[in-house]
Design a protein around this motif. Structure first.
Motif, PDB file in Angstrom:
ATOM      1  N   PRO A 158     -26.835  55.568   5.285  1.00 57.73           N
ATOM      2  CA  PRO A 158     -26.597  54.863   4.018  1.00 57.73           C
ATOM      3  C   PRO A 158     -27.863  54.344   3.346  1.00 57.73           C
ATOM      4  O   PRO A 158     -27.770  53.507   2.485  1.00 57.73           O
ATOM      5  N   GLU A 218     -28.141  60.503  -5.319  1.00 50.00           N
ATOM      6  CA  GLU A 218     -27.847  61.570  -6.280  1.00 50.00           C
ATOM      7  C   GLU A 218     -26.911  61.145  -7.391  1.00 50.00           C
ATOM      8  O   GLU A 218     -26.950  61.724  -8.469  1.00 50.00           O
ATOM      9  N   SER A 219     -26.088  60.101  -7.167  1.00 52.52           N
ATOM     10  CA  SER A 219     -25.205  59.705  -8.259  1.00 52.52           C
ATOM     11  C   SER A 219     -25.873  58.672  -9.159  1.00 52.52           C
ATOM     12  O   SER A 219     -25.371  58.405 -10.241  1.00 52.52           O
ATOM     13  N   ARG A 278     -23.779  59.633   7.912  1.00 55.90           N
ATOM     14  CA  ARG A 278     -23.957  59.988   6.508  1.00 55.90           C
ATOM     15  C   ARG A 278     -22.632  60.244   5.818  1.00 55.90           C
ATOM     16  O   ARG A 278     -22.430  59.865   4.671  1.00 55.90           O
ATOM     17  N   TRP A 279     -21.699  60.892   6.532  1.00 56.36           N
ATOM     18  CA  TRP A 279     -20.439  61.243   5.880  1.00 56.36           C
ATOM     19  C   TRP A 279     -19.387  60.165   6.061  1.00 56.36           C
ATOM     20  O   TRP A 279     -18.213  60.395   5.817  1.00 56.36           O
ATOM     21  N   THR A 280     -19.771  59.007   6.574  1.00 56.16           N
ATOM     22  CA  THR A 280     -18.803  57.941   6.748  1.00 56.16           C
ATOM     23  C   THR A 280     -19.077  56.764   5.832  1.00 56.16           C
ATOM     24  O   THR A 280     -18.160  56.180   5.274  1.00 56.16           O
ATOM     25  N   LEU A 281     -20.344  56.407   5.671  1.00 56.45           N
ATOM     26  CA  LEU A 281     -20.673  55.152   5.003  1.00 56.45           C
ATOM     27  C   LEU A 281     -21.116  55.375   3.565  1.00 56.45           C
ATOM     28  O   LEU A 281     -21.760  56.373   3.260  1.00 56.45           O
ATOM     29  N   PRO A 282     -20.780  54.423   2.687  1.00 57.54           N
ATOM     30  CA  PRO A 282     -21.342  54.453   1.338  1.00 57.54           C
ATOM     31  C   PRO A 282     -22.815  54.055   1.362  1.00 57.54           C
ATOM     32  O   PRO A 282     -23.335  53.601   2.381  1.00 57.54           O
ATOM     33  N   ARG A 283     -23.444  54.196   0.219  1.00 56.96           N
ATOM     34  CA  ARG A 283     -24.867  53.934   0.124  1.00 56.96           C
ATOM     35  C   ARG A 283     -25.115  52.459  -0.180  1.00 56.96           C
ATOM     36  O   ARG A 283     -24.345  51.827  -0.891  1.00 56.96           O
ATOM     37  N   PHE A 284     -26.187  51.912   0.383  1.00 54.94           N
ATOM     38  CA  PHE A 284     -26.596  50.550   0.038  1.00 54.94           C
ATOM     39  C   PHE A 284     -27.172  50.520  -1.369  1.00 54.94           C
ATOM     40  O   PHE A 284     -27.541  51.548  -1.930  1.00 54.94           O
ATOM     41  N   ARG A 285     -27.297  49.309  -1.874  1.00 50.23           N
ATOM     42  CA  ARG A 285     -28.037  49.143  -3.113  1.00 50.23           C
ATOM     43  C   ARG A 285     -29.464  48.769  -2.735  1.00 50.23           C
ATOM     44  O   ARG A 285     -29.718  48.246  -1.650  1.00 50.23           O
ATOM     45  N   TYR A 286     -30.370  49.021  -3.680  1.00 44.01           N
ATOM     46  CA  TYR A 286     -31.793  48.817  -3.406  1.00 44.01           C
ATOM     47  C   TYR A 286     -32.090  47.415  -2.884  1.00 44.01           C
ATOM     48  O   TYR A 286     -32.726  47.238  -1.836  1.00 44.01           O
ATOM     49  N   ASN A 313     -14.947  47.964   4.829  1.00 42.20           N
ATOM     50  CA  ASN A 313     -16.304  48.476   5.005  1.00 42.20           C
ATOM     51  C   ASN A 313     -17.280  47.496   4.380  1.00 42.20           C
ATOM     52  O   ASN A 313     -17.278  47.262   3.176  1.00 42.20           O
ATOM     53  N   GLN A 344     -30.092  45.252  -1.621  1.00 41.34           N
ATOM     54  CA  GLN A 344     -29.418  44.977  -0.347  1.00 41.34           C
ATOM     55  C   GLN A 344     -30.202  45.542   0.823  1.00 41.34           C
ATOM     56  O   GLN A 344     -30.278  44.936   1.888  1.00 41.34           O
ATOM     57  N   PRO A 391     -25.380  63.098 -13.158  1.00 40.24           N
ATOM     58  CA  PRO A 391     -24.203  63.379 -12.328  1.00 40.24           C
ATOM     59  C   PRO A 391     -23.039  62.419 -12.562  1.00 40.24           C
ATOM     60  O   PRO A 391     -21.882  62.819 -12.420  1.00 40.24           O
ATOM     61  N   LEU A 438     -11.410  53.739   5.389  1.00 44.75           N
ATOM     62  CA  LEU A 438     -12.858  53.913   5.241  1.00 44.75           C
ATOM     63  C   LEU A 438     -13.467  52.842   4.349  1.00 44.75           C
ATOM     64  O   LEU A 438     -14.641  52.529   4.480  1.00 44.75           O
ATOM     65  N   ARG A 476     -21.321  46.283  -2.009  1.00 50.84           N
ATOM     66  CA  ARG A 476     -21.708  47.020  -3.204  1.00 50.84           C
ATOM     67  C   ARG A 476     -20.816  46.689  -4.397  1.00 50.84           C
ATOM     68  O   ARG A 476     -21.264  46.714  -5.538  1.00 50.84           O
ATOM     69  N   THR A 515     -16.819  61.334   1.631  1.00 50.34           N
ATOM     70  CA  THR A 515     -15.704  61.829   2.431  1.00 50.34           C
ATOM     71  C   THR A 515     -14.352  61.410   1.845  1.00 50.34           C
ATOM     72  O   THR A 515     -13.410  62.182   1.869  1.00 50.34           O
ATOM     73  N   ILE A 564     -20.429  47.643   3.717  1.00 51.73           N
ATOM     74  CA  ILE A 564     -21.323  48.157   2.671  1.00 51.73           C
ATOM     75  C   ILE A 564     -20.556  48.301   1.362  1.00 51.73           C
ATOM     76  O   ILE A 564     -21.025  47.898   0.301  1.00 51.73           O
ATOM     77  N   LEU A 572     -20.583  55.854  -5.062  1.00 51.00           N
ATOM     78  CA  LEU A 572     -21.177  54.880  -4.145  1.00 51.00           C
ATOM     79  C   LEU A 572     -21.795  55.562  -2.936  1.00 51.00           C
ATOM     80  O   LEU A 572     -22.343  54.898  -2.068  1.00 51.00           O
ATOM     81  N   GLY A 573     -21.641  56.867  -2.853  1.00 50.04           N
ATOM     82  CA  GLY A 573     -22.233  57.590  -1.738  1.00 50.04           C
ATOM     83  C   GLY A 573     -21.268  57.885  -0.614  1.00 50.04           C
ATOM     84  O   GLY A 573     -21.647  58.461   0.388  1.00 50.04           O
ATOM     85  N   ALA A 574     -20.002  57.473  -0.760  1.00 46.70           N
ATOM     86  CA  ALA A 574     -19.016  57.742   0.289  1.00 46.70           C
ATOM     87  C   ALA A 574     -18.230  58.983  -0.107  1.00 46.70           C
ATOM     88  O   ALA A 574     -17.137  58.899  -0.650  1.00 46.70           O
TER      89      ALA A 574
END
Lengths: 397, 444
Positions: free
Chosen positions: B229, B236-237, B405-413, A199, B415, A23, A195, A205, A132, A201, A128-130
């Motif tokens: 997060p 998925e990315s 879920r639709w607000t925050l980015p994902r953590f790293r493993y 932030n 972290q 992806p 956002l 990251r 929105t 996170i 990064l998973g964000a």
């Protein structure tokens, strides 16, 4: 995969292909990584999945016929490539384009830069998973594409400029539409800023994620926002001004550490600067001709060609022979969204290019990618990849 | 011979409650999609419709239907080199756990009914054991097996990475999850979930006495369910889709449903421990029983009013839509007419029912208030009201899950690991210590 470390230790590594079918690499890039747990012990990158032979293809047609091919270099900001190529050829001819064409080119350059940066920032945030942010930034981008569509008839591959000017003048209501789009971009950017900027996170990251020092970046040949993120104040719009950029009031955005955070933030702040340049250009936009009158470059127009023998011959020669670029070698470059977009052009004086070599900004950036990500984690490698904004179209040509 | 008296029948009937989280799955998915589109300035699902019912789309809810059909009819692919047995078994585990877990959640307050052997207490839990919470934690720990087995058995490196991440993460957060909930057990003095809820009804909600525990528990639940997060197991990315990358069709669907069922259960657990469980705020079970007609009438009236609100919303859309030039104007007009009519009728009907409930449901009245079935009616009615209350709380918490879920980015493993072991575990331990000291001082 069993490997022997320099210390003579035998370790077991997991080899994974990140890409081309992934992806984040969207079928165009490949990083073959050896993982020690989640940490990347070694990387080999491979390019060429989108190689179309641009540099050979363009030798087949006339100089004007190169233009549609340049659209396909950095397809996120096609007009910037058009401008870069036309600018180079015009410098070889040493012709000046009219004031309106210059201002319009600046305006379109900066709008293109905005949407290119938007793609990069949105994709970086999405990786990064964000997700929105992606929509907050892409909705105004869609409006810019609406303007492109009205201007040139195409959304992605615009081919809007011509050697010696522009394809055609703007439509009624262009100025107000651009002004309203700028407001929307500002709003979307503010939402994304809110956002991301504070932030925790996002900062954790991206801070210290795959950093590069200023010396390394320079010696890798980095340019553009990624170089500026390392703290090097280098912007062709300031250092080697073209299109009267020196008369516009804007700042170059410079980072400090050259990590992913800086790269993303430099791009976000550059969008703000671009918005300001766009507003200045809008204020300067006056009616006037959009093409130079130099007969070597520009068709005489139907009215003349139908009634004037010389004009007809001129029309015939420009169309069939192409514009006869003076013989010689020339390197012209502009500050494209990703960095220095250069065209090294060799002409034998005929209407067809002898050789055109493109210096794509992201080629040098991707060359350093393997060095950047070694020692970091898989997730960092993805964040880094999206922050250096690899556009396969110009990477592989 | 088995004695088919009332307590026994009620104990059997309680098994139906197991399916509540399953029924919440489509609602959660709908909420996820529509919530995401709401936050992201886009339309969300708006194509799927039921042609036989006038093309209604129910605001995108109908999308679940074609998705289900798609998941059931796509090819069930087994990758080469996969360990077939574990590969096939793995997706069943999360859903099986999701079906088992609701059996220890108290869905309504204990009711006293008259059976053939005198009065008997029927608990709101299907499995009413003192070790209720421990069973719950044990079951939720079990769901990791589905993820890890699926990841390992599908013979894919991305899946393996995802499984690795998932196992490490879930095991780490199990620790802080247990410790953050320990405070409330200490205060209540029981592992029984029913007693925890009853204590909250008698005193105050768990979130008031254990605010730190609540935040920690909520965070652990995010990690436990593998939601953003903390969704590195999917990432998925980064690792494509993580542990279910090789799964297709309904086997993927089982993982997918398992995730949403897990969220629903997490919501049930959180509301049970910290948000008063099945209790309506400021009304304990006795108060509900005493004013059953009024309470149930008020709830039905609220639902009816929301239906009327939806009908009003649809009318406004229809008005806006009629001004737009669209190719599907006829279809949309029909759909909006149907929705408007249906929701108006349902809303008015529910208001009528509410009025009837308020007037008729009373021991002094005849009919439903007839003396012989009145106690049973009160018990069942109270149970229904309380189940509904818990479902509303669960859905509110599910909304928080969607929102985050639709607000925050994902953590790293790493972290996530650092957060789990270095920060949350310590806070949970300190919280537990402080709680223990305070509880000792207060309770003596």
């Amino acid at each position: 995969m069993k490997v022997l470390t320099p210390q003579g230790e035998k370790i077991d590594l997991l080899t994974v292909n990140i890409g081309p079918s992934h992806p984040a690499t969207h079928g165009a890039l490949r990083a073959f990584v050896a993982l020690d747990g989640e940490t990347i012990a070694g990387t080999v990158t491979e390019i060429g999945y989108l190689h179309r032979g641009f540099e050979k293809m363009v030798e087949q047609g006339t100089w004007q016929q190169v233009l549609p091919y340049t659209d396909r270099l950095n397809y996120c900001s096609a007009i910037l490539n058009n401008i870069g190529f036309c600018h180079t050829i015009e410098r070889m001819f040493e012709v000046e384009i009219p004031e309106r064409a210059k201002v319009l080119r600046v305006l379109l350059s900066e709008l293109s830069r905005i949407i290119d940066h938007v793609v990069c920032v949105a994709a970086a945030a999405a990786d990064l998973g964000a997700l929105t942010n992606y929509f907050y930034l892409f909705n105004p981008r869609e409006k810019v594409y609406g303007i492109w569509e009205k201007l040139s008839g195409a959304r992605l591959t615009n081919t809007f400029t011509r050697i010696g000017g522009l394809y055609r003048d703007t439509y009624d209501g262009f100025e107000s539409e651009v002004a309203s789009v700028l407001v929307e971009v500002e709003k979307g950017l503010d939402d994304a800023f809110r956002l991301l900027q504070h932030n925790r996170i996002f900062i954790e990251r991206t801070r210290g994620c795959c950093p590069i020092s200023a010396e390394d970046a320079v010696s890798w040949g980095w340019t553009g926002p990624c170089l500026r993120a390392t703290g090097v104040d280098r912007d062709l719009r300031k250092d080697e001004p073209y299109l009267d950029y020196e008369t516009y009031d804007f700042q170059t955005v410079v980072g400090s550490t050259g990590d992913t955070f800086d790269r993303v933030m430099v791009r976000m702040y550059e969008i703000k600067e671009s918005i300001s340049i766009c507003r200045q250009a809008l204020a300067r936009l006056r009616p006037g001709p959009i093409n130079t009158t130099d007969p070597r470059l520009i068709l005489p127009g139907h009215g003349k060609a139908y009634h004037d023998m010389e004009a007809l011959i001129n029309h015939f020669k420009v169309v069939f022979e192409g514009v006869c670029v003076p013989a010689g070698e020339f390197y012209g470059s502009i500050e494209a969204a990703n960095g220095e977009l250069g065209f090294f052009v060799v002409s034998d004086g005929s209407g067809k290019p002898w050789k055109i070599k493109v210096r794509p900004p992201c080629f040098t950036q991707f060359a350093a990618y393997a060095d950047l990500v070694e020692g970091s984690m898989v997730a960092d490698a993805i964040a880094c990849l999206s922050s250096i904004n690899i556009i396969a179209g110009e990477l592989d040509r | 011979m088995i004695d088919f008296d009332l307590p026994f029948l009620l104990a059997i009937a309680k098994f139906a409650l197991v399916f509540i989280p399953l029924c919440l799955i489509p609602i959660c998915i709908f909420m996820e999609r529509k919530g995401a589109s709401l936050m992201q300035d886009r339309y969300g699902p708006n194509r799927a419709n039921i042609p036989l019912l006038g093309g209604i789309r129910l605001f995108g809810f109908v999308q679940n239907l074609p998705d289900g059909i798609k998941l059931f009819t796509k090819e069930n692919f087994i990758p080469r080199g996969a360990h077939t047995f574990w590969y096939l078994l793995a997706p069943m585990i999360p859903l099986a756990v999701a079906l088992l877990t609701p059996s220890v959640i108290p869905w309504f307050g204990p009711m006293v009914v008259e059976g053939s052997r005198g009065l008997a207490t029927v608990s709101g839990q299907i499995l009413d054991a003192d070790s209720g919470v421990l069973v719950l934690f044990a079951l939720s720990g079990l769901s990791i097996y589905g993820v890890v087995l699926g990841a390992w058995a599908s013979n894919s490196k991305y899946a393996l990475l995802g499984g690795m991440r998932a196992s490490a993460q879930m095991i780490s957060y199990e620790v802080s999850m247990g410790l953050s909930a320990a405070g409330i057990f200490l205060i209540v003095g029981s592992f029984s979930l029913t007693q925890i809820v009853e204590w909250q009804a008698a005193h105050t909600w768990g979130i008031v006495v254990q605010p730190v525990g609540f935040v920690l528990f909520l965070t652990s639940l995010f990690a436990e369910t593998g939601r953003a997060p903390f969704d590195m197991a999917e990432g998925e990315s980064e690792i494509v889709a993580g542990y279910f990358v090789e799964y297709s069709a309904i086997r993927f669907g089982l993982f997918y449903m398992g995730e949403y069922a897990h969220i629903a259960i997490a919501g049930a657990l959180l509301s049970t421990l910290f948000l008063g469980g099945y209790q309506i705020p400021f009304m304990d079970t006795e108060a509900v029983r005493a004013n059953l007609g009024f309470v149930s009438g008020a709830i039905v009236a609220a639902v009816g009013l929301s239906c009327l609100g939806i009908a009003y919303m649809v009318r406004r859309w229809a008005r806006i839509y009629s001004r737009m030039q669209t190719t599907d104007a006829v279809d949309r007009k029909r759909e909006y007419n149907i929705l408007n009519g249906a929701f108006s009728v349902i809303g008015l009907g529910l208001l009528a029912v509410a009025a009837a409930l308020m007037v008729l449901v009373h021991p002094a009245k005849g009919g439903l208030g007839a003396a012989d079935i009145w106690p049973l009616w009160v018990n069942l009615g109270t149970a229904a009201v309380q189940v509904g209350t818990l479902v509303v709380k669960i859905l509110a918490i599910c909304w928080i899950f969607v929102w985050v879920r639709w607000t925050l980015p994902r953590f790293r493993y790493d972290q996530v690991m650092a957060l789990g072991w270095k920060i949350m575990l310590n806070i949970a331990l300190v919280n537990l210590l402080v709680t223990a000291v305070v509880a000792k001082l207060v309770k003596g």
